[in-house]
Scaffold this active site. Structure first.
Site, PDB file in Angstrom:
ATOM      1  N   GLU A 117     -73.781 -82.166 -57.082  1.00 55.62           N
ATOM      2  CA  GLU A 117     -74.651 -81.495 -56.113  1.00 55.62           C
ATOM      3  C   GLU A 117     -74.042 -81.567 -54.714  1.00 55.62           C
ATOM      4  O   GLU A 117     -73.471 -82.600 -54.339  1.00 55.62           O
ATOM      5  CB  GLU A 117     -76.034 -82.159 -56.108  1.00 55.62           C
ATOM      6  N   HIS A 156     -82.706 -79.231 -57.162  1.00 56.57           N
ATOM      7  CA  HIS A 156     -83.175 -80.611 -57.005  1.00 56.57           C
ATOM      8  C   HIS A 156     -84.443 -80.665 -56.138  1.00 56.57           C
ATOM      9  O   HIS A 156     -84.494 -81.367 -55.128  1.00 56.57           O
ATOM     10  CB  HIS A 156     -82.082 -81.493 -56.406  1.00 56.57           C
ATOM     11  N   ARG A 211     -80.888 -87.215 -63.470  1.00 54.66           N
ATOM     12  CA  ARG A 211     -79.726 -87.101 -62.601  1.00 54.66           C
ATOM     13  C   ARG A 211     -78.693 -86.219 -63.291  1.00 54.66           C
ATOM     14  O   ARG A 211     -78.599 -86.185 -64.520  1.00 54.66           O
ATOM     15  CB  ARG A 211     -79.132 -88.480 -62.303  1.00 54.66           C
TER      16      ARG A 211
END
Length: 201
Positions: free
Chosen positions: A149, A167, A120
């Site tokens: 993000e 991602h 993460r």
């Protein structure tokens, strides 16, 4: 070389004229490099098994020693980084692991080290990572996740020693099908009053 974008296909589409101008001969072998993994769960173990095929010595840090693991355990992240050439973040994000990659860990990894984050974005102190990459205190980084993000720090995008992907670590047909199957299996178990396959704890 930087790869970034919300549309992965477009991000990976190169103008062939650009190819000729790139310096493609400044990489290094993965084979034989010492790999440290933060988080030796299901994903961390799968990474370790794949890196073993490249002859990489594997070590790890997790909340506790894994009794059935043959990999070397370090009791803290700084020791792990000090003994790794490639450091992979594969743990879950908790208050304890937020910014687990900080200046001290980056400096322990050193100017010949590489950081890979597929966990993460919150695992990494991004300003510290940017300064380390820009100053040569870290050789390079591969990042699939970011703290805010879909926003990516402009300073990261401008660096030539980092590879960025939006991602997309799970963006394969097989993985997305498996995710959907797991959701259905959990729902079936729930409504049948059976234990969930993947309970949230």
């Amino acid at each position: 070389m930087t790869v970034v974008g919300n549309d992965f296909t477009n991000a990976m589409t190169w103008d062939m004229g650009v190819w000729a101008s790139l310096n493609l001969f400044t990489g290094c072998f993965v084979s034989g490099k010492s790999v440290g993994i933060i988080g030796l769960g299901r994903i961390g173990t799968a990474i370790a098994q794949r890196m073993e095929a490249f002859g990489c010595p594997i070590s790890y840090y997790s909340r506790s020693l894994e009794p059935n693991s043959s990999y070397k355990y370090y009791p803290n992240v700084i020791e792990l980084a000090s003994n790794s050439e490639i450091l992979v973040v594969a743990c879950s994000l908790t208050e304890e692991t937020r910014h687990i990659i900080n200046r001290e860990v980056i400096d322990a990894l050193g100017p010949n080290g590489f950081l890979i984050n597929i966990g993460r974005g919150g695992h990494v102190d991004e300003p510290e990572l940017v300064s380390a990459l820009a100053e040569g205190r870290l050789s390079g980084a591969g990042l699939d996740v970011f703290e805010q993000e879909p926003e990516v720090p402009e300073q990261l995008i401008g660096l030539d020693n980092v590879v960025l992907t939006p991602h997309v670590g799970s963006c394969t047909q097989e993985t997305r099908t498996a995710i959907a199957d797991l959701v259905v299996a959990n729902l079936v178990a729930h409504f049948a009053n059976e234990p969930l396959l993947t309970p949230v704890i």
